[in-house]
Design an enzyme around this catalytic site. Sequence first.
Site, PDB file in Angstrom:
ATOM      1  N   SER A   1       0.828  -1.216   0.000  1.00 52.00           N
ATOM      2  CA  SER A   1       0.000   0.000   0.000  1.00 52.00           C
ATOM      3  C   SER A   1       0.851   1.251   0.000  1.00 52.00           C
ATOM      4  O   SER A   1       0.391   2.305  -0.428  1.00 52.00           O
ATOM      5  CB  SER A   1      -0.847   0.065   1.262  1.00 52.00           C
ATOM      6  OG  SER A   1      -1.641  -1.045   1.386  1.00 52.00           O
TER       7      SER A   1
ATOM      8  N   HIS B   1      -1.647  -2.927  -7.011  1.00 54.49           N
ATOM      9  CA  HIS B   1      -2.231  -2.556  -5.717  1.00 54.49           C
ATOM     10  C   HIS B   1      -3.751  -2.674  -5.734  1.00 54.49           C
ATOM     11  O   HIS B   1      -4.440  -1.860  -6.357  1.00 54.49           O
ATOM     12  CB  HIS B   1      -1.799  -1.117  -5.357  1.00 54.49           C
ATOM     13  CG  HIS B   1      -2.305  -0.656  -4.032  1.00 54.49           C
ATOM     14  ND1 HIS B   1      -2.720   0.635  -3.780  1.00 54.49           N
ATOM     15  CD2 HIS B   1      -2.476  -1.330  -2.866  1.00 54.49           C
ATOM     16  CE1 HIS B   1      -3.119   0.725  -2.534  1.00 54.49           C
ATOM     17  NE2 HIS B   1      -2.978  -0.448  -1.958  1.00 54.49           N
TER      18      HIS B   1
ATOM     19  N   GLU C   1      -4.390  -0.405  -8.906  1.00 54.70           N
ATOM     20  CA  GLU C   1      -3.364   0.529  -9.391  1.00 54.70           C
ATOM     21  C   GLU C   1      -2.201  -0.311  -9.932  1.00 54.70           C
ATOM     22  O   GLU C   1      -1.705  -1.207  -9.235  1.00 54.70           O
ATOM     23  CB  GLU C   1      -2.860   1.417  -8.253  1.00 54.70           C
ATOM     24  CG  GLU C   1      -3.888   2.385  -7.721  1.00 54.70           C
ATOM     25  CD  GLU C   1      -3.332   3.260  -6.590  1.00 54.70           C
ATOM     26  OE1 GLU C   1      -3.477   4.483  -6.667  1.00 54.70           O
ATOM     27  OE2 GLU C   1      -2.758   2.723  -5.626  1.00 54.70           O
TER      28      GLU C   1
ATOM     29  N   ASN D   1      -3.839   6.397  -2.187  1.00 58.45           N
ATOM     30  CA  ASN D   1      -3.485   6.622  -0.783  1.00 58.45           C
ATOM     31  C   ASN D   1      -2.876   7.994  -0.563  1.00 58.45           C
ATOM     32  O   ASN D   1      -2.893   8.514   0.556  1.00 58.45           O
ATOM     33  CB  ASN D   1      -2.564   5.521  -0.271  1.00 58.45           C
ATOM     34  CG  ASN D   1      -3.362   4.271   0.069  1.00 58.45           C
ATOM     35  OD1 ASN D   1      -4.578   4.333   0.243  1.00 58.45           O
ATOM     36  ND2 ASN D   1      -2.694   3.139   0.148  1.00 58.45           N
TER      37      ASN D   1
HETATM   38  N1  LIG Z   1      -5.609  -4.923   4.333  1.00 56.84           N
HETATM   39  C1  LIG Z   1      -5.759  -3.899   3.506  1.00 56.84           C
HETATM   40  O1  LIG Z   1      -6.705  -3.110   3.606  1.00 56.84           O
HETATM   41  C2  LIG Z   1      -4.790  -3.709   2.381  1.00 56.84           C
HETATM   42  C3  LIG Z   1      -5.191  -3.002   1.241  1.00 56.84           C
HETATM   43  C4  LIG Z   1      -4.293  -2.865   0.169  1.00 56.84           C
HETATM   44  C5  LIG Z   1      -3.028  -3.396   0.274  1.00 56.84           C
HETATM   45  N2  LIG Z   1      -2.663  -4.048   1.421  1.00 56.84           N
HETATM   46  C6  LIG Z   1      -1.298  -4.599   1.476  1.00 56.84           C
HETATM   47  O2  LIG Z   1      -1.361  -5.978   1.226  1.00 56.84           O
HETATM   48  C7  LIG Z   1      -0.332  -6.653   1.938  1.00 56.84           C
HETATM   49  C8  LIG Z   1      -0.940  -7.753   2.798  1.00 56.84           C
HETATM   50  O3  LIG Z   1      -1.876  -7.182   3.676  1.00 56.84           O
HETATM   51  P1  LIG Z   1      -2.988  -8.061   4.423  1.00 56.84           P
HETATM   52  O4  LIG Z   1      -3.951  -7.111   5.012  1.00 56.84           O
HETATM   53  O5  LIG Z   1      -3.467  -9.148   3.531  1.00 56.84           O
HETATM   54  O6  LIG Z   1      -2.109  -8.715   5.601  1.00 56.84           O
HETATM   55  P2  LIG Z   1      -2.413 -10.037   6.453  1.00 56.84           P
HETATM   56  O7  LIG Z   1      -1.677  -9.865   7.731  1.00 56.84           O
HETATM   57  O8  LIG Z   1      -3.879 -10.322   6.484  1.00 56.84           O
HETATM   58  O9  LIG Z   1      -1.717 -11.211   5.609  1.00 56.84           O
HETATM   59  C9  LIG Z   1      -0.341 -11.318   5.435  1.00 56.84           C
HETATM   60  C10 LIG Z   1      -0.028 -12.792   5.233  1.00 56.84           C
HETATM   61  O10 LIG Z   1       1.342 -12.905   4.847  1.00 56.84           O
HETATM   62  C11 LIG Z   1       1.847 -14.064   5.445  1.00 56.84           C
HETATM   63  N3  LIG Z   1       3.327 -14.007   5.461  1.00 56.84           N
HETATM   64  C12 LIG Z   1       4.127 -13.282   6.283  1.00 56.84           C
HETATM   65  N4  LIG Z   1       5.421 -13.482   5.931  1.00 56.84           N
HETATM   66  C13 LIG Z   1       5.436 -14.333   4.883  1.00 56.84           C
HETATM   67  C14 LIG Z   1       6.459 -14.900   4.068  1.00 56.84           C
HETATM   68  N5  LIG Z   1       7.736 -14.631   4.289  1.00 56.84           N
HETATM   69  N6  LIG Z   1       6.085 -15.722   3.069  1.00 56.84           N
HETATM   70  C15 LIG Z   1       4.796 -16.007   2.838  1.00 56.84           C
HETATM   71  N7  LIG Z   1       3.784 -15.514   3.576  1.00 56.84           N
HETATM   72  C16 LIG Z   1       4.101 -14.668   4.577  1.00 56.84           C
HETATM   73  C17 LIG Z   1       1.215 -14.105   6.821  1.00 56.84           C
HETATM   74  O11 LIG Z   1       1.265 -15.411   7.381  1.00 56.84           O
HETATM   75  C18 LIG Z   1      -0.210 -13.646   6.492  1.00 56.84           C
HETATM   76  O12 LIG Z   1      -1.072 -14.738   6.211  1.00 56.84           O
HETATM   77  C19 LIG Z   1       0.424  -5.572   2.718  1.00 56.84           C
HETATM   78  O13 LIG Z   1       1.515  -5.137   1.951  1.00 56.84           O
HETATM   79  C20 LIG Z   1      -0.603  -4.457   2.807  1.00 56.84           C
HETATM   80  O14 LIG Z   1      -0.012  -3.193   2.933  1.00 56.84           O
HETATM   81  C21 LIG Z   1      -3.502  -4.230   2.462  1.00 56.84           C
END
Ligand SMILES: NC(=O)c1ccc[n+]([C@@H]2O[C@H](COP(=O)([O-])OP(=O)(O)OC[C@H]3O[C@@H](n4cnc5c(N)ncnc54)[C@H](O)[C@@H]3O)[C@@H](O)[C@H]2O)c1
Length: 507
Positions: free
Chosen positions: A122, A143, A155, A193
């Site tokens: 993000s 994104h 994006e 963002n």
């Molecule tokens: N949640 C949101 O609203 C949102 C929106 C847009 C983008 N994002 C981005 O998306 C990404 C993920 O966010 P999320 O909300 O899904 O997080 P989340 O915590 O729900 O999921 C992250 C997952 O990654 C796994 N993980 C951690 N280290 C790892 C590795 N080395 N190899 C494989 N898996 C691994 C974890 O076990 C977990 O299941 C982040 O970069 C976040 O900034 C999030």
Amino acid sequence: MGDNGTSRIGIVGAGAMGRGIAQVAAAGGCSVLLYDARSEATAEAIAFIGGMLDRAVEKGRMESEDAEAAKSRLAAADDLAAFADADVVIEAVSEDIELKSKVFSALEEATRPDCILASNTSSLSITRLAAACDHPERVAGFHFFNPVPLMPLVEVIAGIRTDQKVIDRLVALGKVMGRTPVRVADAPGFLVNQVGRGYTLEATNLVAEGVTDFASVDRIMREAAGFRMGPFELLDLTALDVTHPATIEIYEQSYHEPRFRPAMLMGQRMQAGLLGRKTQQGHYTYLEGKQQRPEEPDAPPFEGGMFWVEPGEDCAALQEIVRSSGAELDEGAQPGDESIILIAPLGTDASTHAAQAGLDPERTVAIDPLFGFAGRRTAMKTIVTRPEVMTKTHAMLTSDGTPVTPIQDSPGFVAQRIVAMITAIGSGVAQNRIATPDDIDRAVKLGLNYPNGPLEFADKLGIARVLKILEGMSTCTGDPRYRTGPWLRRRAALGLSAKTPETPTHS
Ligand SMILES: NC(=O)c1ccc[n+]([C@@H]2O[C@H](COP(=O)([O-])OP(=O)(O)OC[C@H]3O[C@@H](n4cnc5c(N)ncnc54)[C@H](O)[C@@H]3O)[C@@H](O)[C@H]2O)c1
């Protein structure tokens, strides 16, 4: 890559985002391998996606055979070696630059040289993530927005060294996944963002300055300015431990651009653990997940009174409100000694406006004209307006049933300030060639659910008025966050739409 644009996709990270991306990719016809460092997470995610697809069938949004076909295209991967044949790998692990850099290095080893490596980050720099790779030209941002199946925007972000063909392929893949892709240059917070900072930061600054409270800002932004969700409801949904660190990241990456300066109050509330819905306490309290909105105090009863309206663009509309309320309208060239004085400034605070116009500040009340006095009216004091003057004005303004929010003095009221900041940041995005004007408005409406994109807001409200608001805020506060920029100034000077792109330097 398949003839119809479908791909063999690998997804790293099966959390909230990874599973949403997997769902839309499989539904779009791609074969998807899902990997997570926690082995149980992948099985959970596949079961979760199956449930979501079944629900889509129950609700009539998908044919049952299509849902079954999508499920059959999803599988778990035990390690990254499973991605050896992938066309595209999308990384969606936790938002941590060290962790993501390690994942990208491992992916470079595990995949074919022509496999695209995309990150769903993000707020981290795509250029910086790519720089840790041997082949930065195959790294891009992809994104998505949460929840992915319901949010159609994606994006597609080019780092400084990303190959244009990689961007074209991701745009095509985004469409296969049923999304609306927009092309964005790498920039702090990318497009959506970056613009979103205007809404939540300005709202928090307003409360920190004592202008009004959280619930009042939310009511004004929903009911007067037409936003679906108030900024504090939104912050509670996203959670401060996500929003505040992302703001710091954007501020640092932009070398301290004042428009992205983090709000101290947001940092303090995060440290205090008032994160939002997930901790049951944020800007609102939540009981069993239900937001407890504080009751709005009853409007004072109508007491009549004599009101004089300062001449100007919005005078006739305010005079009509006074007349139809049953209160007396003072039609003198100057206000009578007993009359309450109504003004409708843009960008100026009530105290300064009263002083400059030679009006009695104890009897002056400013009404926000920007959204046409509909939905909800904002009545702003000078620093010395007498309480009984505010009460009478509140009662008069609400006599036709329109709710009223009384606030302390603030250059630009509430809605003017917040919307002007959104247009200032959005026009900065256009000026810096981060995205095209059409894509800026499209992305902000789809990604943030705003009623208008930032450039559309400028056109609808009038670029000259938006400039006046920003200049007024800038003069009153001296804060460079409120400066105007060349994008709006040039288009205002030429009488053009804020969406006018620039012609090329050569034919
Ligand atoms: N949640 C949101 O609203 C949102 C929106 C847009 C983008 N994002 C981005 O998306 C990404 C993920 O966010 P999320 O909300 O899904 O997080 P989340 O915590 O729900 O999921 C992250 C997952 O990654 C796994 N993980 C951690 N280290 C790892 C590795 N080395 N190899 C494989 N898996 C691994 C974890 O076990 C977990 O299941 C982040 O970069 C976040 O900034 C999030």
